[in-house]
Write a protein that holds these residues in place. Structure first.
Motif, mmCIF file in Angstrom:
data_model
loop_
_atom_site.group_PDB
_atom_site.id
_atom_site.type_symbol
_atom_site.label_atom_id
_atom_site.label_comp_id
_atom_site.label_asym_id
_atom_site.label_seq_id
_atom_site.Cartn_x
_atom_site.Cartn_y
_atom_site.Cartn_z
ATOM 1 N N UNK A 123 0.833 -1.205 0.000
ATOM 2 C CA UNK A 123 0.000 0.000 0.000
ATOM 3 C C UNK A 123 0.866 1.253 0.000
ATOM 4 N N UNK A 124 1.940 1.227 0.772
ATOM 5 C CA UNK A 124 2.848 2.365 0.811
ATOM 6 C C UNK A 124 3.444 2.612 -0.570
ATOM 7 N N UNK A 125 3.885 1.553 -1.231
ATOM 8 C CA UNK A 125 4.467 1.682 -2.570
ATOM 9 C C UNK A 125 3.427 2.203 -3.550
ATOM 10 N N UNK A 126 2.219 1.657 -3.475
ATOM 11 C CA UNK A 126 1.155 2.120 -4.377
ATOM 12 C C UNK A 126 0.818 3.592 -4.129
ATOM 13 N N UNK A 127 0.768 3.983 -2.881
ATOM 14 C CA UNK A 127 0.462 5.374 -2.541
ATOM 15 C C UNK A 127 1.571 6.300 -3.036
ATOM 16 N N UNK A 128 2.813 5.879 -2.862
ATOM 17 C CA UNK A 128 3.943 6.688 -3.337
ATOM 18 C C UNK A 128 3.908 6.814 -4.858
ATOM 19 N N UNK A 129 3.608 5.723 -5.539
ATOM 20 C CA UNK A 129 3.511 5.768 -7.002
ATOM 21 C C UNK A 129 2.364 6.679 -7.440
ATOM 22 N N UNK A 130 1.246 6.607 -6.727
ATOM 23 C CA UNK A 130 0.111 7.462 -7.076
ATOM 24 C C UNK A 130 0.470 8.933 -6.864
ATOM 25 N N UNK A 131 1.189 9.214 -5.780
ATOM 26 C CA UNK A 131 1.615 10.598 -5.517
ATOM 27 C C UNK A 131 2.531 11.078 -6.633
ATOM 28 N N UNK A 132 3.466 10.256 -7.052
ATOM 29 C CA UNK A 132 4.361 10.630 -8.161
ATOM 30 C C UNK A 132 3.585 10.859 -9.449
ATOM 31 N N UNK A 133 2.612 9.990 -9.690
ATOM 32 C CA UNK A 133 1.802 10.164 -10.914
ATOM 33 C C UNK A 133 1.005 11.469 -10.832
ATOM 34 N N UNK A 134 0.466 11.775 -9.652
ATOM 35 C CA UNK A 134 -0.283 13.024 -9.485
ATOM 36 C C UNK A 134 0.628 14.228 -9.700
ATOM 37 N N UNK A 135 1.832 14.186 -9.128
ATOM 38 C CA UNK A 135 2.780 15.284 -9.304
ATOM 39 C C UNK A 135 3.152 15.446 -10.759
ATOM 40 N N UNK A 136 3.389 14.323 -11.436
ATOM 41 C CA UNK A 136 3.724 14.381 -12.855
ATOM 42 C C UNK A 136 2.566 14.957 -13.661
ATOM 43 N N UNK A 137 1.348 14.569 -13.321
ATOM 44 C CA UNK A 137 0.167 15.106 -14.014
ATOM 45 C C UNK A 137 0.032 16.599 -13.799
ATOM 46 N N UNK A 138 0.280 17.070 -12.565
ATOM 47 C CA UNK A 138 0.200 18.509 -12.288
ATOM 48 C C UNK A 138 1.283 19.237 -13.058
ATOM 49 N N UNK A 139 2.503 18.686 -13.111
ATOM 50 C CA UNK A 139 3.591 19.330 -13.854
ATOM 51 C C UNK A 139 3.256 19.425 -15.332
ATOM 52 N N UNK A 140 2.706 18.369 -15.881
ATOM 53 C CA UNK A 140 2.330 18.388 -17.294
ATOM 54 C C UNK A 140 1.212 19.407 -17.558
ATOM 55 N N UNK A 141 0.277 19.483 -16.637
ATOM 56 C CA UNK A 141 -0.811 20.448 -16.786
ATOM 57 C C UNK A 141 -0.269 21.873 -16.726
ATOM 58 N N UNK A 142 0.640 22.125 -15.775
ATOM 59 C CA UNK A 142 1.214 23.475 -15.642
ATOM 60 C C UNK A 142 1.997 23.820 -16.891
ATOM 61 N N UNK A 143 2.773 22.893 -17.424
ATOM 62 C CA UNK A 143 3.536 23.157 -18.649
ATOM 63 C C UNK A 143 2.616 23.421 -19.813
ATOM 64 N N UNK A 144 1.517 22.706 -19.865
ATOM 65 C CA UNK A 144 0.593 22.906 -20.986
ATOM 66 C C UNK A 144 -0.101 24.265 -20.871
#
Length: 147
Positions: A123-144
């Motif tokens: 669960x910890x690994x999944x949560x960390x991966x989800x957080x990274x995916x969310x951060x990456x999504x926010x970065x991509x949105x900000x760049x766009x």
């Protein structure tokens, strides 16, 4: 975060304890069966000797009668000792069975703790991966959004 090795080590230790108790129980059961066989042989020998003595005529001398009584007494003493050994064996088997139950409970407890630790790490690994995916999504949105 990694799965702790202590739970699997404790589970393995509990498993070894169970295996040792199984071996001890098997040996104790073999001893009990041997004692039961000895008891049956003693009973048979006693009955045969008693029936032969009863069938023999009474013309034997005093020393023969004493020897017969002494032998019968020894057989009775042996029979009593074997009975006591069987009782001790039964008690030992019951104790081993109780220890086996306790060891099984301990093994199940360690197995559960090990599984819970694995689930928690997953669960910890999944949560960390989800957080990274969310951060990456926010970065991509900000760049766009920025020209």
């Amino acid at each position: 975060m990694k799965v702790r090795a202590c739970w699997s080590a404790l589970e393995n230790k509990a498993e070894r304890r169970i295996n040792q108790l199984r071996e001890d129980s098997a040996r104790a059961e073999q001893l009990r069966q041997s004692l039961l066989g000895s008891q049956a042989k003693l009973e048979q020998m006693y009955e045969e000797y008693r029936s032969k003595a009863a069938a023999a005529d009474q013309s034997h001398g005093m020393s023969d009668a004493m020897n017969q009584r002494q032998f019968m007494s020894q057989l009775l003493n042996l029979r009593e000792r074997v009975r006591q050994d069987i009782e001790r064996s039964d008690t030992h088997l019951a104790t081993l069975a109780h220890h086996m139950q306790l060891a099984e409970v301990e093994r199940l407890k360690m197995q559960t703790l090990n599984e819970n630790d694995r689930v928690m790490v997953q669960k910890f690994v999944e949560k960390r991966e989800q957080t990274r995916m969310d951060e990456l999504g926010v970065q991509l949105f900000v760049r766009a959004q920025t020209p």
